[in-house]
Write an enzyme that holds these catalytic residues in place. Structure first.
Site, PDB file in Angstrom:
ATOM      1  N   ARG A 199       6.084 -10.552  -8.680  1.00  0.00           N
ATOM      2  CA  ARG A 199       5.705  -9.636  -9.756  1.00  0.00           C
ATOM      3  C   ARG A 199       5.461  -8.227  -9.192  1.00  0.00           C
ATOM      4  O   ARG A 199       6.313  -7.363  -9.279  1.00  0.00           O
ATOM      5  CB  ARG A 199       4.462 -10.163 -10.498  1.00  0.00           C
ATOM      6  CG  ARG A 199       4.249  -9.519 -11.876  1.00  0.00           C
ATOM      7  CD  ARG A 199       3.649  -8.129 -11.867  1.00  0.00           C
ATOM      8  NE  ARG A 199       2.310  -8.091 -11.265  1.00  0.00           N
ATOM      9  CZ  ARG A 199       1.629  -6.976 -11.061  1.00  0.00           C
ATOM     10  NH1 ARG A 199       2.151  -5.790 -11.398  1.00  0.00           N
ATOM     11  NH2 ARG A 199       0.451  -7.001 -10.477  1.00  0.00           N
ATOM     12  N   ASP A 200       4.315  -8.030  -8.574  1.00  0.00           N
ATOM     13  CA  ASP A 200       3.993  -6.685  -8.092  1.00  0.00           C
ATOM     14  C   ASP A 200       4.987  -6.251  -7.028  1.00  0.00           C
ATOM     15  O   ASP A 200       5.327  -5.068  -6.919  1.00  0.00           O
ATOM     16  CB  ASP A 200       2.567  -6.668  -7.540  1.00  0.00           C
ATOM     17  CG  ASP A 200       1.936  -5.284  -7.572  1.00  0.00           C
ATOM     18  OD1 ASP A 200       2.590  -4.351  -8.064  1.00  0.00           O
ATOM     19  OD2 ASP A 200       0.798  -5.141  -7.112  1.00  0.00           O
TER      20      ASP A 200
ATOM     21  N   HIS B 125      -3.376  -2.306  -1.980  1.00  0.00           N
ATOM     22  CA  HIS B 125      -2.103  -1.752  -1.504  1.00  0.00           C
ATOM     23  C   HIS B 125      -2.380  -1.010  -0.205  1.00  0.00           C
ATOM     24  O   HIS B 125      -3.492  -0.514   0.018  1.00  0.00           O
ATOM     25  CB  HIS B 125      -1.507  -0.801  -2.548  1.00  0.00           C
ATOM     26  CG  HIS B 125      -0.946  -1.519  -3.734  1.00  0.00           C
ATOM     27  ND1 HIS B 125       0.398  -1.615  -3.969  1.00  0.00           N
ATOM     28  CD2 HIS B 125      -1.552  -2.211  -4.734  1.00  0.00           C
ATOM     29  CE1 HIS B 125       0.612  -2.313  -5.074  1.00  0.00           C
ATOM     30  NE2 HIS B 125      -0.555  -2.690  -5.569  1.00  0.00           N
TER      31      HIS B 125
ATOM     32  N   CYS C 118       9.025   1.183  -1.711  1.00  0.00           N
ATOM     33  CA  CYS C 118       9.959   1.557  -0.659  1.00  0.00           C
ATOM     34  C   CYS C 118       9.220   2.428   0.353  1.00  0.00           C
ATOM     35  O   CYS C 118       8.594   3.409  -0.019  1.00  0.00           O
ATOM     36  CB  CYS C 118      11.120   2.335  -1.253  1.00  0.00           C
ATOM     37  SG  CYS C 118      12.210   2.993  -0.007  1.00  0.00           S
TER      38      CYS C 118
ATOM     39  N   HIS D  30      -7.438  -6.960  -4.853  1.00  0.00           N
ATOM     40  CA  HIS D  30      -6.001  -6.654  -4.785  1.00  0.00           C
ATOM     41  C   HIS D  30      -5.867  -5.274  -4.150  1.00  0.00           C
ATOM     42  O   HIS D  30      -6.402  -4.299  -4.669  1.00  0.00           O
ATOM     43  CB  HIS D  30      -5.476  -6.679  -6.229  1.00  0.00           C
ATOM     44  CG  HIS D  30      -4.049  -6.278  -6.423  1.00  0.00           C
ATOM     45  ND1 HIS D  30      -3.052  -7.187  -6.705  1.00  0.00           N
ATOM     46  CD2 HIS D  30      -3.444  -5.060  -6.419  1.00  0.00           C
ATOM     47  CE1 HIS D  30      -1.898  -6.562  -6.875  1.00  0.00           C
ATOM     48  NE2 HIS D  30      -2.101  -5.266  -6.696  1.00  0.00           N
TER      49      HIS D  30
ATOM     50  N   ASN E 245       2.104  -3.785  -1.631  1.00  0.00           N
ATOM     51  CA  ASN E 245       0.884  -4.555  -1.452  1.00  0.00           C
ATOM     52  C   ASN E 245       0.650  -4.761   0.036  1.00  0.00           C
ATOM     53  O   ASN E 245       1.559  -4.606   0.852  1.00  0.00           O
ATOM     54  CB  ASN E 245       1.053  -5.932  -2.101  1.00  0.00           C
ATOM     55  CG  ASN E 245       1.251  -5.852  -3.600  1.00  0.00           C
ATOM     56  OD1 ASN E 245       2.372  -5.878  -4.095  1.00  0.00           O
ATOM     57  ND2 ASN E 245       0.163  -5.735  -4.323  1.00  0.00           N
TER      58      ASN E 245
END
Lengths: 301, 301
Positions: free
Chosen positions: B16-17, B209, B240, B207, B249
């Site tokens: 998903r993410d 990143h 990217c 969660h 993530n």
């Protein structure tokens, strides 16, 4: 962060550890990069190494570079050495601060300097004497303090023994280095807890690579454990992100971003560090792994 | 790690993410990736999102993917939703677990779902009712829990209010998300300390990143503060590395490496995760930011 100092000294190692595995770049490009790093407000820089020019061609211009450092007053420059002869060369070139690196693991020590860890450690008193005879400060850096690429995990008592020998010999500063970027926060906490009592009031630094992504987490753990000095390189220089297994130092700008938001005072300006990372990227001609270089600062109040 | 749990549940969000901002890839490639991730031993995966296919074309095959999930028994699959209608679609497609995401910041909430943060939070009871009517578990994820790209820092009380509303509405799990990768350990520690008392015995996840390099350091701080669930994506999928400001993530394999060496038990096998990262890199056709993918594991005893 009950045990954290208010201030952490960041030593930028871009010019030495950052460039040593790159293809050699011209002295003029090094001085441009040095100027950009100096503009960040950093107080200490590792400028070069006095080692074998054939083994580290990127730093073969050590004496020429040293002759230009007077242009940047207010910064304490140091150079890495790996032998008494290197220490003499660094001091003759005008350096006022040297670092003697001793690998705690035999495998790395033999590959790096051609002698055992014990033989390398046995040279500490001679190198301290050479430095102090010239009124030069000397730091002992324990390399492969957590892991050796050849021998695997380093016994912590070996690191403690080298640190103790360095303190006994009169070293002015100590540091422990995660040379191949394998350590993680808990191992940092554990080793710093063992080393710190042997260091007494001397400054204790740490040196991390981001090879397995845990460099910043390890650096923060070191600060929480009482380390007051951290090495970093602009842009995360120190390894090509596309070379298997190679990886740079933790990026100065990424470290500044994290420490500042964790309430730790540093001398380095974030925007100037990001600008210097652009200079570094141009100098080496490939992308650098720095996160802040791509993302920029967060939006603040 | 006095406050740390022995075990952390890693939910892989690659499908998903990880994929949502990539160019769409075929369902067959997604299933190959899913199989590789399933082989790591991970127990939970976020499989897709039931959102606007025009806004997120990479996930337009949500229902088709959901129809294939029975092939992977033993894994709890979830899907992200952003509205009651999305919740109904996910449940109709067979999902037994949904995540409703509420941005704590108005700027991000309006950009993301076209309604204010308060209006998005007001939908929590309806979505919980839809889920529970279908005997489906529901997690409420508070997005932009630390910073909004438009509004800057998020007031912590806003996060606490949404968490409290979700608990009151009967949500089964809670999570706080650093949607744009800006947070750092101290801010994590502080926010978890505020949120945890409101969560009671419900599982609390986080969660992160790695946009500013501090993702793993923040994840470890979350674990130390008592978070028992962490999202991650294989290879660090999710952005990217060459797009300014975009970043994935935290990489599942980098997280596993760090947690395992910090004495935290996880279900994911490191070697299998690195192998899955190779599959992910092939699937998207460009380099991924994972560190372990390049470096490999450290030499162990």
């Amino acid at each position: 962060m009950s045990d954290s100092p208010v201030h952490v000294d960041i030593r930028d190692v871009s010019l030495r550890d950052g460039l040593q595995i790159e293809a050699p770049i011209p002295l003029s490009a090094k001085l441009d990069l040095l100027g950009a790093v100096a503009a960040t407000g950093v107080r200490e820089m590792e400028a070069t190494a006095f080692v074998s020019p054939s083994k580290v061609p990127a730093l073969a211009d050590a004496a020429e570079l040293a002759a230009e450092l007077h242009r940047f007053p207010g910064i304490e420059f140091s150079a890495l050495v790996a032998s008494p002869n290197g220490a003499r060369r660094a001091i003759a070139a005008g350096l006022r601060s040297i670092e003697y690196v001793v690998s705690a693991a035999d495998g790395h020590s033999r590959a790096n300097v051609g002698r055992s860890s014990a033989d390398a450690a046995a040279l500490i008193p001679e190198i301290v004497a050479i430095a102090h005879d010239g009124d030069v400060a000397v730091e002992v850096i324990v390399a492969t303090a957590w892991d050796c690429p050849f021998d695997g995990p380093t016994p912590p008592h070996r690191v403690v023994d080298i640190v103790t020998a360095a303190v006994d010999a009169g070293a002015d500063r100590l540091a422990i280095a995660d040379t191949i970027g394998t350590t993680t926060p808990r191992r940092v906490t554990e080793l710093v807890a063992l080393v710190r009592p042997r260091v007494g009031d001397l400054p204790l630094g740490a040196h991390f690579h981001n090879t397995r992504g845990a460099g910043l987490a390890s650096a923060y753990a070191a600060v929480q454990a009482g380390v007051t000095r951290l090495d970093a390189s602009i842009g995360g220089l120190g390894g090509c992100p596309f070379a298997p297994g190679a990886s740079g130092n933790i990026a100065t700008e990424d470290l500044v971003y994290l420490l500042r938001d964790c309430g730790v005072d540093v001398d380095v300006d974030l925007d100037a560090a990001v600008a210097a990372a652009r200079v570094a990227q141009d100098a080496v001609g490939h992308d650098l792994p720095s996160a802040l270089l791509r993302s920029g600062d967060r939006k603040r109040d």
